[in-house]
Design a protein around this motif. Structure first.
Motif, short mmCIF file in Angstrom:
data_model
loop_
_atom_site.label_atom_id
_atom_site.label_comp_id
_atom_site.label_asym_id
_atom_site.label_seq_id
_atom_site.Cartn_x
_atom_site.Cartn_y
_atom_site.Cartn_z
N ALA A 327 22.09 31.49 3.25
CA ALA A 327 20.89 32.02 2.66
C ALA A 327 19.95 32.45 3.80
CB ALA A 327 20.10 30.72 1.88
N GLU A 328 19.93 31.90 4.95
CA GLU A 328 19.20 32.14 6.19
C GLU A 328 19.68 33.66 6.75
OE1 GLU A 328 16.27 32.38 8.86
OE2 GLU A 328 16.37 30.89 7.10
N ASP A 329 20.78 33.79 6.61
CA ASP A 329 21.39 35.13 6.95
C ASP A 329 20.78 36.07 6.08
OD1 ASP A 329 23.50 36.73 8.72
OD2 ASP A 329 23.91 37.29 6.62
N VAL A 330 20.91 36.18 4.92
CA VAL A 330 20.46 36.83 3.71
C VAL A 330 19.04 37.27 3.90
CG1 VAL A 330 20.13 37.49 1.47
CG2 VAL A 330 22.00 36.32 2.24
N ARG A 331 18.25 36.22 4.27
CA ARG A 331 16.73 36.35 4.42
C ARG A 331 16.41 37.17 5.83
NH1 ARG A 331 16.32 31.16 1.65
NH2 ARG A 331 16.77 30.12 3.78
N ALA A 332 17.28 37.22 6.60
CA ALA A 332 17.11 37.79 7.90
C ALA A 332 17.50 39.34 7.92
CB ALA A 332 17.82 37.06 9.13
N GLU A 333 18.23 39.66 6.98
CA GLU A 333 18.62 41.09 6.79
C GLU A 333 17.43 41.88 6.33
OE1 GLU A 333 21.17 43.54 7.77
OE2 GLU A 333 22.62 41.98 7.16
N ALA A 334 17.12 42.96 7.26
CA ALA A 334 15.99 43.60 6.58
C ALA A 334 16.23 44.61 5.71
CB ALA A 334 15.68 44.62 7.89
N TRP A 335 15.32 44.63 4.72
CA TRP A 335 15.54 45.74 3.57
C TRP A 335 15.75 47.21 4.07
CZ3 TRP A 335 16.86 45.11 -1.27
CH2 TRP A 335 16.39 43.92 -2.16
N GLU A 336 15.06 47.60 5.17
CA GLU A 336 15.42 49.13 5.85
C GLU A 336 16.91 49.10 5.84
OE1 GLU A 336 11.29 47.85 6.18
OE2 GLU A 336 13.34 46.75 6.83
N THR A 337 17.58 48.24 6.32
CA THR A 337 19.08 48.44 6.74
C THR A 337 19.75 48.36 5.27
OG1 THR A 337 18.78 47.13 8.82
CG2 THR A 337 21.00 47.41 7.88
N ILE A 338 19.30 47.49 4.37
CA ILE A 338 20.12 47.47 3.20
C ILE A 338 20.09 48.68 2.49
CG2 ILE A 338 19.80 46.35 0.84
CD1 ILE A 338 19.15 43.64 2.31
#
Length: 782
Positions: A327-338
């Motif tokens: 969950a921490e990894d997902v929260r850290a992924e930027a929406w811009e990258t996604i």
């Protein structure tokens, strides 16, 4: 054939178009009456299993006659046309190689064992006894058994596959490359480490109960037509079907069921996908991670308001490991990258996330649009993470559904056609059969090609399939095969692999699934395992195409007897006198096949156990694992674009036409995509065509870009305007397989990256270097 190969198709999948296509293929193969009767016996309790896809049947009594691509497979096998010795007398191998794959297929069923004669460049008849003696001579002359490679197609029955792996292991090697290595190896690799079993967890019953079905990288209309019936019924009862696919595929849009009289009479159809998200090729990992990010954000908001969690916290706490770090990894992924890497906007991703949250029971399906990328394994891990969040594994109406291709590809792996067999299985082999099997891992498909090229493998034996063109990097594969001392192909029909051969070569014709298999104790049945782990009998009904055909189990038995002789622990020829004897050995080897002969004779067969379906996690932690993965931003596509600067670099995905199953080309039309009589086409976004300074109908060349800096090209493709995201291309295989580098494969699973090839497009100028094959409509030799 029309002079205009591109014509818009407005109809649904299925419907009258499918029925007309079935009728046309039966007529083309000159089997109108027998063919119709044969179709009525397919997937029936007293009939044979469809030789096409592995989609299951309800109670093994489906109305297969309305599955268009299955009908093509049956028609091709039951054809009256014969490719006998007269064909090989008329044409040299060099001459046959000038013809198209479609023309080779149209020559009909092989009738006689053939051996390559180098002096004349012709295949000539050979007796079965001499063929087996030649193979045994080559195998026994090798300094090491590991210099032999034994390939397996997914059409091989459980009985043949079991005997095959037993013979090869008694011979002394685990070199078992198979078609799984090239298709769903990524699925097995990902699921095994995450939930403890490398298979899907759902049944057809679950499709009746699901509230939402998420479909990733799959085109059921062409590749698994029977699946459309399940999706149609689900859509009609209000199930949300969310499809993620770069191309607009008709089977995911609309379907007309040929069994529905009202729909057929009114030319109506049923909408399949409630939501269709056209992401970029390879953008699935980013899209799924974005959905998960939305779910976690919504859950945090609910908790902040003092409301109940939107996640299944009881399931997460009681059955999973690694959630907090994930969950921490997902929260850290930027929406811009996604957004950048998925090709979808934030609103689309959040909308899909809301559908997931509102759905109590969710099934996730995927095909080779997911498994053939550099990051395929983490993508499937992310799909499984999505299911784990709300307990959508191990309960009714929910689960993981990797949709496999060939009719028994899953069964072959169950029978342990596997280059990396577990120690426990090898221990059981030693215990039951009294010989010490090899313990070292063998070659997978990529490793086998490399070994042949390097001269480390001298004999190549193929139990079905079309290895020369099913594999990546066609030129490299051909170099490897031609370096072999002996190549052998067990097959029903002529294909390209028989023309890309070693110094010695054999073509061994076998019975097809539709034909009566008569052994010492009478007609025999074989068994197959479908995509959802159902095992059932298959009994042919047609007379064999030739009295010289042997069944696959018989071929294996005779080969083992000739090669191993008196040093073998097994009575090979006695075993194939009655296939019940083989199944008794299967039962002794695999606990899940206890009482095999009795259980498989129950109408519909039986279902194999699945620990993950029972929420028993066969992993080192004893739990299902959340597995984090970064959205890729430095894969071969990214690197190629940086290297080429301003020159447009596209992502090419290989795909099938509608008149094709795997490498077998049944016809030259791709009706649903509006292509008729042409295979060298390149599906391209209209704006990309304009940006290239070209127009639809122009001819272009493709060059793939790879880290190994080897120049790979494919010449003369017709630009076709298609609804596909910018920067993405699609074209048929095997025409584009030469562009797939042997060195480019999925991390962990080593599956070739056939769905994400960086390419540049240039105008085709010189027809002198374009592919040239003789008239694909040339007459069949009679």
């Amino acid at each position: 054939m029309s002079h205009d190969p591109i014509r818009k198709y407005d109809g649904p999948a299925g419907g009258w178009g499918a029925l007309k296509s079935v009728a046309r293929h039966l007529i083309e193969q000159d089997i109108e009456i027998k063919g119709a009767k044969t179709l009525l016996h397919a997937n029936q309790p007293d009939g044979f299993d469809c030789p096409g896809c592995a989609w299951p049947d309800r109670d093994h009594t489906s109305t297969f006659e309305f599955c268009e691509n299955g009908a093509k497979a049956v028609a091709a096998e039951a054809t009256k046309f014969r490719a006998g010795p007269e064909l090989f007398a008329k044409y040299s191998v060099a001459q046959l190689a000038e013809y198209s794959d479609y023309w080779l297929e149209q020559q009909g069923r092989l009738t006689t064992p053939m051996r390559y004669d180098a002096a004349t460049d012709h295949y000539v008849p050979v007796s079965w006894y001499d063929a087996f003696a030649l193979i045994a001579q080559h195998l026994n002359a090798l300094p090491s058994p590991d210099e032999a490679i034994f390939y397996t197609s997914g059409r091989t029955s459980n009985e043949a596959a079991f005997l095959y792996q037993l013979f090869v292991r008694e011979y002394g090697t685990n070199n078992f490359p198979d078609c799984s290595n090239m298709c769903h190896e990524s699925s097995g690799t990902a699921l095994k480490k995450q939930i403890g079993v490398g298979k899907g967890t759902v049944s057809l019953h679950d499709f009746e109960k699901a509230d939402a079905i998420f479909i990733f990288g799959q085109n059921p209309g062409t590749n698994h037509p029977r699946m459309l019936g399940e999706l149609r019924e689900a859509a009609r009862r209000g199930c949300r079907i969310v499809s993620f696919n770069p191309l607009r595929e008709r089977g995911l849009e609309r379907f007309a069921d040929p069994q529905d009289k009202l729909e057929m009479m009114t030319y109506g159809s049923t909408k399949i996908s409630s939501d269709y998200l056209q992401l970029k090729i390879g953008g699935d990992l980013a899209a799924i991670k974005g959905i998960i990010k939305h779910v976690l954000e919504r859950d945090a908001e609910a908790l902040a308001r003092g409301e109940a969690s939107l996640l299944d916290r009881g399931f997460i706490d009681g059955h999973t490991a690694g959630f907090d770090a994930f969950a921490e990894d997902v929260r850290a992924e930027a929406w811009e990258t996604i957004i950048a890497e998925s090709g979808l906007d934030e609103a689309q991703i959040r909308h899909a996330g809301e559908i997931y949250l509102r759905s109590g029971r969710v099934i996730a399906c995927w095909g080779m649009g997911i498994t053939q990328h550099k990051h395929s394994v983490p993508t499937i891990n992310m799909i499984t993470n999505l299911l784990l969040l709300r307990g959508n594994l191990g309960r009714e109406g929910a689960g993981a559904c990797p949709v496999r291709g060939h009719s028994n590809v899953q069964g072959d792996r169950t029978m342990m056609i596997y280059e990396k067999p577990p120690a426990a299985f090898l221990d059981r082999i030693e215990q039951v059969f009294g010989f010490e099997p090899p313990r070292a891992d063998g070659y997978d498909t990529v490793g086998a090609i490399e070994a042949m090229i390097e001269g480390k493998a001298r004999v190549f034996f193929a139990m079905g399939g079309n290895f020369a063109i099913a594999t990546p990097d066609s030129d490299a594969t051909a170099r490897g095969l031609r370096r072999c001392d002996l190549t052998v192909n067990v097959t029903t029909k002529l294909n390209r692999s028989h023309l890309v051969h070693g110094r010695d070569a054999l073509i061994l014709p076998c019975l097809g699934r539709t034909e009566i298999d008569l052994q010492d104790t009478g007609p025999q049945a074989v068994t197959v395992e479908d995509s959802m782990s159902m095992v059932h009998l298959s009994s042919g009904i047609n007379p064999p195409a030739s009295d010289q055909l042997l069944s696959e189990p018989a071929i294996v038995a005779h080969l083992a007897n000739a090669t191993l002789g008196v040093r073998s622990k097994l009575p090979w020829l006695w075993l194939v006198g009655d296939y019940d004897r083989i199944r008794d050995l299967v039962a002794k080897t695999f606990d899940d096949f206890h009482d095999f002969n009795a259980r498989v004779r129950v109408p519909g067969g039986f279902r194999l156990s699945n620990t993950a379906r029972d929420r028993v996690w066969n992993t080192p932690s004893g739990r299902a694992n959340f597995i984090a993965a970064q959205v890729p931003t430095d894969n071969p596509i990214h690197r190629a674009r940086r290297m080429r600067g301003a020159q447009p670099v596209f992502t090419l995905a290989t795909t099938r036409s509608h008149d094709q199953y795997n490498t077998t080309v049944y016809g030259l039309d791709d009706r649903y995509r509006g292509v008729f009589g042409e295979r060298r086409v390149l599906f391209t976004n209209a704006d990309d065509i304009a940006a290239l300074g070209m127009k639809a109908g122009d001819w272009v060349d493709l060059e793939s870009l790879c880290d190994d800096c080897v120049r790979r090209t494919a010449k003369r493709f017709l630009l076709v305007e298609y609804d596909i995201p910018r920067g993405c291309l699609a074209a048929y295989y095997p025409e584009t397989n030469p562009l797939v580098p042997l060195s480019s494969f999925a991390d962990e699973s080593r599956t070739p990256t056939s769905k994400s090839i960086p390419v540049v497009v240039t105008p085709h100028v010189n027809d002198a270097d374009a592919p040239r094959q003789r008239d694909i409509h040339a007459s069949v030799v009679r």
